[in-house]
Design an enzyme around this catalytic site. Structure first.
Site, PDB file in Angstrom:
ATOM      1  N   HIS A  82      51.359  96.154 -62.610  1.00  0.00           N
ATOM      2  CA  HIS A  82      52.485  95.595 -63.364  1.00  0.00           C
ATOM      3  C   HIS A  82      51.982  94.992 -64.664  1.00  0.00           C
ATOM      4  CE1 HIS A  82      56.304  93.673 -64.214  1.00  0.00           C
ATOM      5  NE2 HIS A  82      55.615  92.611 -64.582  1.00  0.00           N
ATOM      6  N   ASP A 161      67.260  87.900 -58.062  1.00  0.00           N
ATOM      7  CA  ASP A 161      66.510  87.687 -59.305  1.00  0.00           C
ATOM      8  C   ASP A 161      67.313  88.170 -60.497  1.00  0.00           C
ATOM      9  OD1 ASP A 161      64.165  87.288 -61.093  1.00  0.00           O
ATOM     10  OD2 ASP A 161      64.386  89.455 -61.267  1.00  0.00           O
ATOM     11  N   ARG A 168      69.364  82.235 -66.252  1.00  0.00           N
ATOM     12  CA  ARG A 168      68.304  81.474 -66.955  1.00  0.00           C
ATOM     13  C   ARG A 168      68.280  81.824 -68.434  1.00  0.00           C
ATOM     14  NH1 ARG A 168      63.630  83.776 -64.202  1.00  0.00           N
ATOM     15  NH2 ARG A 168      62.402  82.678 -65.747  1.00  0.00           N
ATOM     16  N   SER A 183      60.062  85.336 -60.389  1.00  0.00           N
ATOM     17  CA  SER A 183      60.955  86.421 -60.783  1.00  0.00           C
ATOM     18  C   SER A 183      60.196  87.764 -60.787  1.00  0.00           C
ATOM     19  CB  SER A 183      61.513  86.107 -62.179  1.00  0.00           C
ATOM     20  OG  SER A 183      62.104  87.225 -62.758  1.00  0.00           O
ATOM     21  N   LYS A 187      60.214  91.075 -57.468  1.00  0.00           N
ATOM     22  CA  LYS A 187      60.448  92.516 -57.627  1.00  0.00           C
ATOM     23  C   LYS A 187      59.239  93.310 -57.146  1.00  0.00           C
ATOM     24  CE  LYS A 187      61.750  91.208 -61.721  1.00  0.00           C
ATOM     25  NZ  LYS A 187      62.353  90.753 -62.960  1.00  0.00           N
TER      26      LYS A 187
HETATM   27  N1  URA Z   1      60.189  88.935 -66.746  1.00  0.00           N
HETATM   28  C1  URA Z   1      60.830  88.797 -65.563  1.00  0.00           C
HETATM   29  O1  URA Z   1      60.988  89.764 -64.827  1.00  0.00           O
HETATM   30  N2  URA Z   1      61.269  87.573 -65.214  1.00  0.00           N
HETATM   31  C2  URA Z   1      61.117  86.484 -65.995  1.00  0.00           C
HETATM   32  O2  URA Z   1      61.545  85.405 -65.602  1.00  0.00           O
HETATM   33  C3  URA Z   1      60.469  86.637 -67.227  1.00  0.00           C
HETATM   34  C4  URA Z   1      60.009  87.878 -67.579  1.00  0.00           C
END
Ligand code: URA
Length: 433
Positions: A82, A161, A168, A183, A187
């Site tokens: 990632h 999320d 947010r 967050s 995933k």
């Molecule tokens: N990328 C994400 O997936 N989540 C965040 O909170 C910030 C960047």
């Protein structure tokens, strides 16, 4: 349990229990808790922060809010990679085929780009016909058959999320380390890999501009992953200038193909070797970095990584001939060189603004629903530290129209700083955790 009490506890600096965290995540996802209460809680978290235990509980609650992908039907250790996002970051396009050619099963869920950063899915869709809308069954079947599959993130991957991140975003509560780490990791954990290699970027084109913030985010994500029972590695790499030379979907695909043919840019090749060797080590294919690098270099030299990319493209409905003849990828009708006004050294290329050039040309998304043009973007001819003469080409803009080409050209010129003396060099691989 009442949401009011949870907000009050956090506002006073208390530690939320796993049950309390699960309660608000579940209630919010199901529409039972309103935005205004969750906004208040996010702001309380922003100021009071979260403990390691709370961060893990939040990550797991968000990961479990939708489908948890079961990759047990794929043989071998599944290793995911990632990147926290950057400009010209086409790493998955080269690294996926390289590691798959070395025997790592690559079952990757990727996202689309937003703002100045691009997404792997958009880049892959430059191959005419390529589809990332796979069913889970087909995804798993492809990995078992050819060793690699890349699919788009499904709506049911960590839906909590998705909702929380959007909230947010409009309540000024994005930039809290625990919230960002949970967050991203929710995933990744839902996507099912056994081991995760993180590429955390730092610099002017990165989400985390300072090295200290990038390191803190990397440490937080590694901690979450290990606490959740996954093997974790994080590489901190420089994103103070674009990665490689190409920015824009089809242009980046071509650069990834060049890389798999052994003609890649130095920084990009190095990043692929560093991340790839960690992936091979995590996946049990190599014991040491030197051995892993040699394996990766071999699959480039013998053409098997390039062949793996062609297999991936064909298996997902694209035309694999474009892998061997990139002229078949979408091409922009206009190519406009941007030249240097003065002699000197390229001191700095503002990475975010270089990404904005591609956005201005139609190569990126301003909003989630924007359409993108796969052909447009820019190709740098000079990078930081290179000497340049007046009139020499700094970059070539690939555009659909002259007006956009000229506007993006001017934007790039302002983003590219030329000085008399060479700049201090920055380390490209900052650290490995
Ligand atoms: N990328 C994400 O997936 N989540 C965040 O909170 C910030 C960047």
């Amino acid at each position: 349990m009442r949401m009011y009490d949870i907000i009050l506890k956090k506002r006073g600096g208390g530690e939320l229990s796993e049950e309390e965290i699960r309660f608000f995540v579940q209630g919010y996802t199901e529409g039972e808790i309103p935005d205004y209460q969750v906004s208040a809680l996010m702001m309380a978290i922003f100021f009071q922060k979260m403990t390691e235990r709370e961060t893990l509980a939040l990550t797991m609650a968000m990961a479990r809010s939708g489908d948890m992908l079961d990759l047990s039907g794929i043989h071998g250790i599944k290793v995911d990679k990632h990147s926290t996002g950057g400009v010209g970051d086409k790493t998955s396009l080269a690294l996926g085929p390289m590691t798959a050619a070395c025997g790592i099963p690559v079952a990757k869920m990727s996202g689309r780009g937003l703002g100045h950063t691009g997404g792997t899915i958009d880049k892959l869709e430059s191959f005419p016909g390529f589809s990332t809308a796979l069913t889970t069954e087909r995804f798993i079947e492809n990995v078992n058959r050819i060793g690699i599959a890349i699919m788009g993130q499904t709506a049911d991957l960590a839906p909590a999320d998705k909702k929380l991140y959007a909230l947010r975003d409009v309540t000024a509560t994005v930039d809290n380390m625990s919230l960002i780490a949970s967050s991203i990791m929710s995933k990744k954990l839902a996507a099912g890999a056994d081991a995760i290699v993180l590429d955390v970027k730092t610099g002017s084109g990165a989400f985390m501009k300072s090295e200290a913030d990038a390191r803190a985010l990397a440490e937080e994500m590694v901690k979450i992953g290990r606490n959740a029972g996954r093997r974790m590695t994080a590489v901190i790499s420089d994103m103070d200038q674009p990665l490689g030379y190409a920015i824009g979907n089809a242009l980046e695909v071509k650069e990834a193909i060049d890389t798999l043919q052994g003609r890649g840019p130095k920084d990009f090749v190095e990043l692929c070797l560093v991340l790839g060797s960690r992936m091979l080590m995590a996946g049990g294919k190599a014991e040491q970095e030197g051995e892993a690098r040699a394996m990766l270099q071999k699959v480039i030299a013998d053409g098997s990584a390039l062949k793996k990319l062609a297999e991936l493209v064909e298996a997902q409905g694209g035309d694999p001939r474009a892998v061997y003849d990139p002229r078949q990828l979408p091409q922009a009708p206009i190519q406009l060189p941007v030249t240097a006004d003065a002699e000197g050294y390229v001191h700095h290329i503002d990475c975010q603004e270089a990404g904005v050039c591609s956005l201005m040309l139609g190569g990126g998304r301003e909003t989630k629903n924007s359409c993108i043009d796969p052909a447009v973007g820019l190709v740098l001819h000079k990078k930081a530290g290179d000497s340049v003469k007046a009139g020499e080409t700094l970059a070539v803009i690939h555009a659909a129209g002259w007006e956009q080409a000229e506007a993006a050209g001017e934007h790039f010129r302002a983003a590219c700083h030329i000085e008399k003396d060479p700049p201090m060099s920055r380390p490209f691989i900052v650290d490995i955790l």
